[in-house]
Design an enzyme around this catalytic site. Sequence first.
Site, PDB file in Angstrom:
ATOM      1  N   GLY A 169     104.650  93.962  82.660  1.00 63.14           N
ATOM      2  CA  GLY A 169     105.309  94.242  81.387  1.00 63.14           C
ATOM      3  C   GLY A 169     106.808  94.072  81.486  1.00 63.14           C
ATOM      4  N   ARG A 178     106.839 104.064  75.527  1.00 63.32           N
ATOM      5  CA  ARG A 178     106.756 104.928  76.719  1.00 63.32           C
ATOM      6  C   ARG A 178     106.924 106.424  76.486  1.00 63.32           C
ATOM      7  NH1 ARG A 178     104.102 101.059  79.125  1.00 63.32           N
ATOM      8  NH2 ARG A 178     105.317  99.469  80.205  1.00 63.32           N
ATOM      9  N   ASP A 193     104.840  92.673  72.609  1.00 62.45           N
ATOM     10  CA  ASP A 193     104.245  93.458  73.696  1.00 62.45           C
ATOM     11  C   ASP A 193     105.358  94.047  74.576  1.00 62.45           C
ATOM     12  OD1 ASP A 193     102.366  94.693  75.286  1.00 62.45           O
ATOM     13  OD2 ASP A 193     101.851  92.904  76.430  1.00 62.45           O
TER      14      ASP A 193
END
Length: 445
Positions: A329, A64, A310
């Site tokens: 997510g 991120r 992931d």
Amino acid sequence: MTDYLIKNGKIVNEGNTFTGDILIQNGFIAKIDKDIMPLGGVKVIDAEGNYVIPGMIDDQVHFREPGLTHKADIASESKAAVAGGITSFIEQPNTVPNAVTQELLEQKYQIAATCSVANYSFMMGGTNDNLEELLKTNPRNVAGIKLFLGSSTGNMLVDNPEVLENIFSNVKLLIAVHAEDEDTIRHNLTVYKEKYGENIPVQYHPLIRSEEACYLSSSKAIELAEKTGARLHVFHVSTARETALFRNDIPLKDKKITAEVCVHHLWFTDKDYEAKGNLIKWNPAVKTEKDREGLWKALLDGRIDVIATDHAPHTLEEKNRPYTQAPSGGPLVQHALTALFEACKKGKITVEQIVEKTAHNPAILFQVEKRGFIKEGYYADIVIVNPEEPWKVEKENILYKCGWSPFEGEEFSAKVTHTFVNGNLVYQDGKVNSVNLGQRLLFER
């Protein structure tokens, strides 16, 4: 730097487990033998009864940074990663701004160089109009090219067939894809929106991002790779049907088309949506028990080559929104390896197979230099796991910046006790000891 001698561990490497010692000097594995005598100044760690394994190379994470650091950042998530036995990660380009130019890609490497506890690489992102930038990517120090064939967080959708064929025909690097058919998903979403509005029950997520959407996209990507000779890696395979698309009759090093499965698709099923809700909303979706069993079968028979996370954190506030507004997510790097050891305890996979799929195979598949194995002359990226140290995932021991885990409340039987990155003891007994010790991954290409 401190040198270490790991004594009496159950060393797991290339399908074998044997009791022995490992001498770590100047960041590398200097010697592996049955009974190495301690030298002056060497710190001894007794690993008797514990597994000593190569650190996991996680080939798909979303940390991120830049642009989405309210959810996570490279410093926080790399700490969580080493606590979970992940010593190297490959991060994806759907940050803000998207890493779709060489300049933006290098900025991410510069950030990691100042703060990452784990070793790192960043994928270059493909778009409908950046082929020229893709062709500048250095195969020596970049893991590969990432294409989103289905929209996800960051919305880097590549949906022009002509562009796709151009990329597959011209890019010589590994191309990793998120494969879900966008038209199918949009149609399905419209159907459920008409019925439920914004508050679609999350149980319908695997029917919206359906088996058909996954298979259609994966099969098209594979067909294109076969036509062009491209080196294709299909991320997060989530259906049993897709596993028939992959081969297990040739060695991994000779495969042009490879596949990955993620821990959450091996652990959860659609029956878990009722209890977990949006916390297990991923793209691709967690699907049926039949799909989960099909993924396990393909993983163990060699059609699926690697296990990844992931890892894609969002805040709880974001996750608690109505279905159509809640992002997909979840955070996984701290708990993936222990979840796999739990599966091992239940007889689903062996420790040797865990090591093969999380360390050896990612190293082979990406051609990572001197990592992924416990071999003399290799970097000392090593993890010690106590298979009989039960612990519970609780808010107090979660290291993710987002502060939650889909495994919260789960009791695991095995625990990561020590993690070495480049010979540095970065994690020990619940505490991250060091920062900024990760290195940029290099590739033998």
